[in-house]
Design a protein around this motif. Structure first.
Motif, short mmCIF file in Angstrom:
data_model
loop_
_atom_site.label_atom_id
_atom_site.label_comp_id
_atom_site.label_asym_id
_atom_site.label_seq_id
_atom_site.Cartn_x
_atom_site.Cartn_y
_atom_site.Cartn_z
N PHE A 409 -72.34 20.29 32.59
CA PHE A 409 -71.08 20.93 32.91
C PHE A 409 -70.17 19.98 33.70
CE2 PHE A 409 -74.19 24.33 32.58
CZ PHE A 409 -73.53 25.32 31.89
N ALA A 410 -68.88 20.29 33.65
CA ALA A 410 -67.93 19.57 34.53
C ALA A 410 -67.28 20.62 35.42
CB ALA A 410 -66.89 18.86 33.69
N ILE A 411 -66.58 20.17 36.46
CA ILE A 411 -65.91 21.16 37.31
C ILE A 411 -64.41 21.14 37.05
CG2 ILE A 411 -67.66 21.05 39.15
CD1 ILE A 411 -65.49 19.46 40.80
N ASP A 412 -63.78 22.28 37.31
CA ASP A 412 -62.33 22.39 37.17
C ASP A 412 -61.68 21.87 38.45
OD1 ASP A 412 -59.71 23.08 36.94
OD2 ASP A 412 -60.05 25.25 36.97
N GLU A 413 -61.35 20.58 38.45
CA GLU A 413 -60.83 19.97 39.68
C GLU A 413 -59.46 20.51 40.05
OE1 GLU A 413 -61.16 15.74 40.05
OE2 GLU A 413 -63.07 15.72 38.99
N GLU A 414 -58.65 20.75 39.02
CA GLU A 414 -57.31 21.28 39.30
C GLU A 414 -57.38 22.67 39.91
OE1 GLU A 414 -54.45 21.29 36.07
OE2 GLU A 414 -54.83 19.14 35.83
N GLY A 415 -58.26 23.50 39.35
CA GLY A 415 -58.42 24.86 39.87
C GLY A 415 -58.92 24.83 41.31
N PHE A 416 -59.80 23.88 41.57
CA PHE A 416 -60.32 23.73 42.93
C PHE A 416 -59.18 23.33 43.87
CE2 PHE A 416 -62.16 20.79 46.16
CZ PHE A 416 -62.79 21.78 46.93
N ALA A 417 -58.39 22.36 43.45
CA ALA A 417 -57.27 21.90 44.29
C ALA A 417 -56.30 23.04 44.54
CB ALA A 417 -56.57 20.72 43.61
N ALA A 418 -56.07 23.89 43.53
CA ALA A 418 -55.15 25.02 43.70
C ALA A 418 -55.69 25.99 44.75
CB ALA A 418 -54.95 25.74 42.37
N ASN A 419 -57.01 26.23 44.72
CA ASN A 419 -57.62 27.10 45.72
C ASN A 419 -57.50 26.51 47.12
OD1 ASN A 419 -59.30 29.64 44.79
ND2 ASN A 419 -59.35 28.16 43.13
N MET A 420 -57.63 25.22 47.19
CA MET A 420 -57.50 24.54 48.48
C MET A 420 -56.08 24.71 49.02
SD MET A 420 -60.29 23.21 49.45
CE MET A 420 -59.56 22.41 50.84
N GLN A 421 -55.14 24.61 48.09
CA GLN A 421 -53.74 24.74 48.48
C GLN A 421 -53.47 26.14 49.05
OE1 GLN A 421 -51.58 22.45 48.81
NE2 GLN A 421 -49.92 23.86 49.38
N LYS A 422 -54.01 27.14 48.38
CA LYS A 422 -53.84 28.53 48.84
C LYS A 422 -54.41 28.69 50.24
CE LYS A 422 -54.68 30.74 44.63
NZ LYS A 422 -55.73 31.50 44.02
N GLN A 423 -55.58 28.10 50.41
CA GLN A 423 -56.26 28.15 51.70
C GLN A 423 -55.39 27.52 52.80
OE1 GLN A 423 -58.94 29.16 53.18
NE2 GLN A 423 -60.21 27.52 54.01
N ARG A 424 -54.77 26.41 52.45
CA ARG A 424 -53.94 25.71 53.41
C ARG A 424 -52.75 26.56 53.81
NH1 ARG A 424 -52.79 20.98 50.53
NH2 ARG A 424 -55.02 20.64 50.69
N GLU A 425 -52.17 27.22 52.80
CA GLU A 425 -51.02 28.08 53.10
C GLU A 425 -51.43 29.24 54.01
OE1 GLU A 425 -49.60 28.93 49.18
OE2 GLU A 425 -48.89 26.85 48.96
N ARG A 426 -52.60 29.81 53.73
CA ARG A 426 -53.09 30.91 54.59
C ARG A 426 -53.27 30.42 56.02
NH1 ARG A 426 -56.51 32.28 50.21
NH2 ARG A 426 -58.23 31.11 51.14
N ALA A 427 -53.84 29.22 56.15
CA ALA A 427 -54.08 28.68 57.49
C ALA A 427 -52.77 28.45 58.22
CB ALA A 427 -54.87 27.37 57.39
N GLN A 428 -51.76 27.99 57.45
CA GLN A 428 -50.46 27.75 58.08
C GLN A 428 -49.83 29.04 58.55
OE1 GLN A 428 -48.41 25.46 55.17
NE2 GLN A 428 -49.19 23.53 56.01
#
Ligand code: ATP
Ligand code: MG
Ligand code: MG
Ligand code: MG
Length: 462
Positions: A409-428
């Motif tokens: 399998f491979a991982i969805d790097e873009e999807g992961f980055a998008a989740n990280m971005q959401k997390q960052r916005e929540r933290a802000q």
């Protein structure tokens, strides 16, 4: 002739010292004065200013055995470990250098003499590459050394043209390859199968010849220089009549120690090679002052430790194990690097604490991931799951990718980055409550994934 890895290291230094080279100790893996470089990744790093003419030394010829780490940054071999016979995250680069002293002819002659006279390698097993436009190097190999033309391969890619940056010193390279035999898959350099492990690159000779200007013009350097690098483990494999670097004396000792410590008899297991590789990079990085953390160099170190721990778990390790390998590493390498022994207690402690911390969530994270891989349709692990493993279980994304890769399998790097971005916005958003509030409720430091190289730290607010 069978030589130990330690003997080859000494033979190299002695050979070049006899040719008037100053033996210079390895520099630290952490390039304190160069923020553009993640880790020391080549012998020339510590001589950068000498090549640029900004620093003068009392000598114009030098030789070294430089400890290098290639995990992250411009050169990243982390994902090759366990898959190729020739890549490590940590390795030693043997190199001879000329600062405006000798040039192409002598550099080629020295290399050839060391390999075929000093080490007595059979000439017919060696082949060389030159940069497509470098007729001079081609001529030296053909006429001065006498290599048959079919064994001199012209390469037009950047593999055979080295540069320090977009501007500054640069020049063609010539590389020496060893043919491990037709029973091993792979083709000569420049062929479609060159990534196989039959023809293994052992030595890169860089001819620093031009100064590239901002407008792209190449000005000849008044005093051309030489920078070379040969992987100690690769030449050791050849001298010890084995194919893979992991079969050399030093690695066999580490692999045996790892097998005993984790309690496996499966000595050929790939995970043992990964662990043996990773203990070297982790121990030397800590020795040179790196600490596991959630950003920058420290996060690369943390990722390597966690990958090693995961491989130990896979082999059935039932207790904290990784730090126990430091002793075996000291047995192998502290003669050449006494600082390792001096820092042994610190290295062990850092590794132990880091493993203890990760082991609390490793098992649960692994069962979640394995279950998901078993149930999954398609071959891409969703970014959301990669994020959950990262956020809740401390799995760096590259670790999840490593597990996934083993099962196709491979991982969805873009999807992961998008989740990280959401997390960052929540933290802000939550930090709008004010710094004090955030401090009171912050329970843990987590890492925000912003690509494999750039990470930053934030506080999770619950
Ligand atoms: P490769 O093509 O095999 O990845 P490279 O072209 O990236 O090697 P160079 O940057 O030319 O390597 O480095 C000089 C020498 O250092 C190589 O010829 C090789 O012997 C050794 N070397 C490079 N990377 C590694 C590594 N990850 N592990 C062990 N030895 C290495
Ligand atoms: Mg490489
Ligand atoms: Mg190469
Ligand atoms: Mg190379």
């Amino acid at each position: 002739m069978t030589l130990s890895t330690a003997q080859i290291r000494s033979a190299f230094i002695d050979f070049f010292a006899k040719q008037g080279h100053q033996a210079v100790p390895s520099s630290s893996l952490i390039p304190h004065d160069d923020p553009t470089l993640l880790f020391t990744n080549a012998g020339m790093n510590q001589f950068k200013d000498v090549f640029l003419g900004a620093e003068k030394r009392a000598y114009t010829r030098a030789v070294s055995s430089q400890r290098c780490v290639r995990a992250g940054g411009k050169h990243n071999d982390l994902d090759n470990v366990g898959y190729t016979a020739r890549h490590h995250t940590f390795f030693e680069m043997l190199g001879n250098f000329s600062f405006g002293d000798y040039f192409k002819t002598e550099a080629i002659q020295f290399a050839w003499q060391f390999l075929t006279e000093e080490l007595k390698l059979p000439k017919e097993k060696l082949l060389v590459t030159v940069y497509s436009e470098d007729d001079e190097a081609y001529g030296i190999w053909k006429d001065t050394i006498g290599i048959p033309e079919e064994k001199i391969i012209r390469i037009s890619t950047s593999d055979n043209f080295w540069s320090m940056g977009d501007t500054g010193p640069c020049g063609p390279c010539s590389e020496i390859f060893y043919d491990h035999g037709e029973h091993i898959w792979g083709g000569p350099p420049g062929s479609p199968e060159e990534d196989g492990d039959r023809f293994i690159e052992i030595w890169n000779l860089v001819f620093m010849q031009f100064n590239r200007q901002a407008d792209g013009t190449m000005e000849p350097l008044p005093k051309p220089s030489i920078d070379t690098g040969m992987g100690l483990e690769r030449i050791s494999a050849i001298m010890q009549n084995v194919h893979s670097n992991y079969e050399i004396d030093l690695f066999q000792a580490l692999i045996k120690a790892a097998a005993e410590i984790v309690g496996t008899a499966d000595i050929e297991n790939k995970s043992l090679r990964v662990i043996a590789d990773h203990i070297r990079s982790c121990a030397f990085l800590i020795c040179d002052g790196a600490m596991p953390s959630n950003e920058g160099r420290g996060y690369v170190l943390r990722r390597i430790i966690r990958r090693a721990v995961r491989h130990g778990y896979k082999l059935g390790a039932s207790d904290i194990f990784f730090y126990r390998l430091v002793q075996a590493l000291c047995d192998q390498m502290s003669d050449a690097y006494p600082e390792l022994k001096e820092q042994q207690a610190v290295i062990e402690k850092v590794l132990r604490v880091e493993e203890e911390q990760f082991s609390r969530t490793l098992e649960r994270g692994m069962s979640l991931l394995n279950q998901a891989l078993g149930d999954m349709e398609g071959d891409i692990v969703p970014g959301e799951l990669v994020f959950k493993l990262y956020d809740t279980y401390g799995f760096p994304a590259d670790l999840t990718a490593d597990v996934a890769r083993e099962k196709g399998f491979a991982i969805d790097e873009e999807g992961f980055a998008a989740n990280m971005q959401k997390q960052r916005e929540r933290a802000q958003q939550s930090s709008q409550f004010g710094a004090d509030y955030a401090n009171v409720v912050s329970v843990d430091h987590i890492t925000q994934f912003t690509g494999y190289e750039k990470v930053e730290q934030t506080s999770e607010v619950v």
